[in-house]
Design a protein around this motif. Structure first.
Motif, PDB file in Angstrom:
ATOM      1  N   LEU A  72       0.826  -1.200   0.000  1.00  0.00           N
ATOM      2  CA  LEU A  72       0.000   0.000   0.000  1.00  0.00           C
ATOM      3  C   LEU A  72       0.864   1.255   0.000  1.00  0.00           C
ATOM      4  O   LEU A  72       0.566   2.227  -0.713  1.00  0.00           O
ATOM      5  CB  LEU A  72      -0.928   0.001   1.222  1.00  0.00           C
ATOM      6  CG  LEU A  72      -1.813   1.245   1.401  1.00  0.00           C
ATOM      7  CD1 LEU A  72      -2.702   1.462   0.187  1.00  0.00           C
ATOM      8  CD2 LEU A  72      -2.643   1.125   2.667  1.00  0.00           C
ATOM      9  N   PHE A  73       1.934   1.235   0.768  1.00  0.00           N
ATOM     10  CA  PHE A  73       2.832   2.393   0.825  1.00  0.00           C
ATOM     11  C   PHE A  73       3.442   2.658  -0.552  1.00  0.00           C
ATOM     12  O   PHE A  73       3.524   3.810  -0.994  1.00  0.00           O
ATOM     13  CB  PHE A  73       3.932   2.146   1.849  1.00  0.00           C
ATOM     14  CG  PHE A  73       4.836   3.335   2.078  1.00  0.00           C
ATOM     15  CD1 PHE A  73       4.428   4.389   2.872  1.00  0.00           C
ATOM     16  CD2 PHE A  73       6.090   3.400   1.485  1.00  0.00           C
ATOM     17  CE1 PHE A  73       5.243   5.490   3.086  1.00  0.00           C
ATOM     18  CE2 PHE A  73       6.917   4.490   1.686  1.00  0.00           C
ATOM     19  CZ  PHE A  73       6.496   5.537   2.494  1.00  0.00           C
ATOM     20  N   ARG A  74       3.840   1.590  -1.248  1.00  0.00           N
ATOM     21  CA  ARG A  74       4.416   1.752  -2.593  1.00  0.00           C
ATOM     22  C   ARG A  74       3.386   2.320  -3.569  1.00  0.00           C
ATOM     23  O   ARG A  74       3.722   3.117  -4.455  1.00  0.00           O
ATOM     24  CB  ARG A  74       4.951   0.408  -3.099  1.00  0.00           C
ATOM     25  CG  ARG A  74       6.165  -0.111  -2.322  1.00  0.00           C
ATOM     26  CD  ARG A  74       6.782  -1.322  -2.996  1.00  0.00           C
ATOM     27  NE  ARG A  74       7.844  -1.896  -2.170  1.00  0.00           N
ATOM     28  CZ  ARG A  74       7.724  -3.021  -1.474  1.00  0.00           C
ATOM     29  NH1 ARG A  74       6.578  -3.691  -1.516  1.00  0.00           N
ATOM     30  NH2 ARG A  74       8.710  -3.475  -0.755  1.00  0.00           N
ATOM     31  N   LEU A  75       2.125   1.907  -3.416  1.00  0.00           N
ATOM     32  CA  LEU A  75       1.072   2.447  -4.272  1.00  0.00           C
ATOM     33  C   LEU A  75       0.894   3.947  -4.047  1.00  0.00           C
ATOM     34  O   LEU A  75       0.745   4.720  -4.996  1.00  0.00           O
ATOM     35  CB  LEU A  75      -0.252   1.728  -3.999  1.00  0.00           C
ATOM     36  CG  LEU A  75      -0.358   0.262  -4.431  1.00  0.00           C
ATOM     37  CD1 LEU A  75      -1.707  -0.321  -4.001  1.00  0.00           C
ATOM     38  CD2 LEU A  75      -0.175   0.107  -5.935  1.00  0.00           C
ATOM     39  N   LEU A  76       0.915   4.347  -2.777  1.00  0.00           N
ATOM     40  CA  LEU A  76       0.759   5.764  -2.443  1.00  0.00           C
ATOM     41  C   LEU A  76       1.925   6.581  -2.991  1.00  0.00           C
ATOM     42  O   LEU A  76       1.722   7.663  -3.565  1.00  0.00           O
ATOM     43  CB  LEU A  76       0.656   5.934  -0.925  1.00  0.00           C
ATOM     44  CG  LEU A  76      -0.584   5.334  -0.254  1.00  0.00           C
ATOM     45  CD1 LEU A  76      -0.479   5.438   1.268  1.00  0.00           C
ATOM     46  CD2 LEU A  76      -1.852   6.002  -0.743  1.00  0.00           C
ATOM     47  N   VAL A  77       3.133   6.056  -2.831  1.00  0.00           N
ATOM     48  CA  VAL A  77       4.315   6.750  -3.357  1.00  0.00           C
ATOM     49  C   VAL A  77       4.240   6.839  -4.878  1.00  0.00           C
ATOM     50  O   VAL A  77       4.549   7.873  -5.476  1.00  0.00           O
ATOM     51  CB  VAL A  77       5.608   6.041  -2.916  1.00  0.00           C
ATOM     52  CG1 VAL A  77       6.821   6.653  -3.615  1.00  0.00           C
ATOM     53  CG2 VAL A  77       5.786   6.137  -1.404  1.00  0.00           C
ATOM     54  N   GLY A  78       3.794   5.747  -5.515  1.00  0.00           N
ATOM     55  CA  GLY A  78       3.674   5.744  -6.971  1.00  0.00           C
ATOM     56  C   GLY A  78       2.691   6.789  -7.469  1.00  0.00           C
ATOM     57  O   GLY A  78       2.962   7.500  -8.442  1.00  0.00           O
TER      58      GLY A  78
END
Length: 333
Positions: A72-78
């Motif tokens: 989820l964190f990677r999705l938000l950063v993306g």
């Protein structure tokens, strides 16, 4: 491509008709203002955006099928890097605690995003940063200062046998990452919105140039962390003052190469950038000496020394990449 002929009216005004489909798709009416911007390649940009307002894009994520906080964190950063101004995290049920923790961590790490609305089953994040207030060059300078002190302190931790300082270097890496995300975001936004590039006084080519430089600098920061991670293992062992002295000398040279690359960038000096790249050969000799010392030591210390030698070498090589990037950019000016 549609070909239209230029008409002359009144003896001095040049007129060209606009495609009807384009006019209708944007709901442009009679007497509506249109912005005209000449591009470096000779093309002319016509846009209905004349106020310079930031383009708003929204990305939604459903967390009903997500149970991994890191994912989820990677999705938000993306979504942040790709330039979305609004990010909505939603669920058909109540938002799980780990999602709230992840979103909070994201807003505390990235530059600009803040939670503006929260309900039982949704969280809305908005980017509140004005891109004009964070110019590319200032962000690059901040990145350089942070990663330079990281590298210096990592080696100082080894010389002074200071494990706490080594751990502090590791935690500072997030500061470099968040600035690199910011530059990546800004460059993506500029590539999508030419009016913003005019407002920021940066061309789309320059935006990509800054992005490439930030990626290289982020990797320099990663190698400072790698050095710091291996320092505690060497502190517990007696590797000898001579080896530490060689590491210090190699580190100083690597940082000198980096400083010279940054200086060449600031001064727009191609000759200085080219001359600086020649120093990398000398750095290789220092690092080879450290690696040879590692062969004389048994246990995990040998591996840690090899990692440190490699990271110092890569720091200098990445500094050379920056110098090469500077040359490539200046050739095009």
């Amino acid at each position: 491509m549609e070909i239209r002929k230029v008409q002359v009216t009144g003896g001095s005004s040049y007129v060209i008709t606009l495609p009807k489909e384009w006019i209708k798709s944007l709901n442009i009416k009679k007497n509506d203002p249109l912005g005209l911007m000449a591009q470096p390649d000779g093309t002319l940009l016509i846009t209905p955006k004349t106020t310079g307002e930031k383009m708003h894009r929204t990305k939604e994520f459903s967390v009903d099928t997500i149970d991994d906080p890191e994912y989820l964190f990677r999705l938000l950063v993306g979504a942040y890097i790709m330039g979305y101004s609004l990010i909505v995290v939603k669920s058909d049920k109540r938002i799980p605690p780990f999602v709230m923790e992840c979103v909070t961590h994201f807003t505390q790490t990235a530059v600009g995003p803040e939670i503006i609305e929260e309900t039982m089953n949704s969280i809305t994040i908005k980017d509140l940063l004005n891109p004009v207030e964070m110019p590319f060059d200032k962000t690059i300078r901040r990145m350089y200062i942070i990663l330079k002190t990281m590298h210096e302190d990592a080696v100082a931790a080894l010389k002074n046998k200071d494990k706490q300082l080594a751990n502090e270097v590791i935690t500072r890496d997030s500061s470099v990452d968040r600035l690199q995300w910011l530059i990546a975001r800004q460059s993506n936004v500029v590539l999508r919105d030419v009016t913003l590039s005019k407002k920021m006084e940066v061309t789309q080519e320059e935006a990509m140039y800054y992005f490439l430089m930030s990626r290289i600098m982020e990797r320099v920061g990663d190698h400072a962390v790698r050095i710091a991670e291996n320092v505690p293992l060497l502190i517990d062992e007696n590797i000898g003052d001579a080896v530490v002295s060689t590491i210090s000398a190699a580190s100083t040279l690597a940082l000198d190469i980096l400083a010279n690359s940054m200086s060449a960038w600031k001064k727009k000096d191609m000759k200085a950038a080219n001359k600086n790249m020649e120093s990398i050969k000398q750095l290789g000799s220092y690092c080879e000496e450290i690696s040879n010392s590692a062969l004389q030591i048994k246990g995990r210390s040998s591996i840690s020394l090899s990692y440190i030698a490699e990271s110092i070498k890569r720091t200098g090589e990445y500094a050379g990449d920056i110098a090469e990037l500077v040359i490539d950019h200046l050739v095009n000016e």
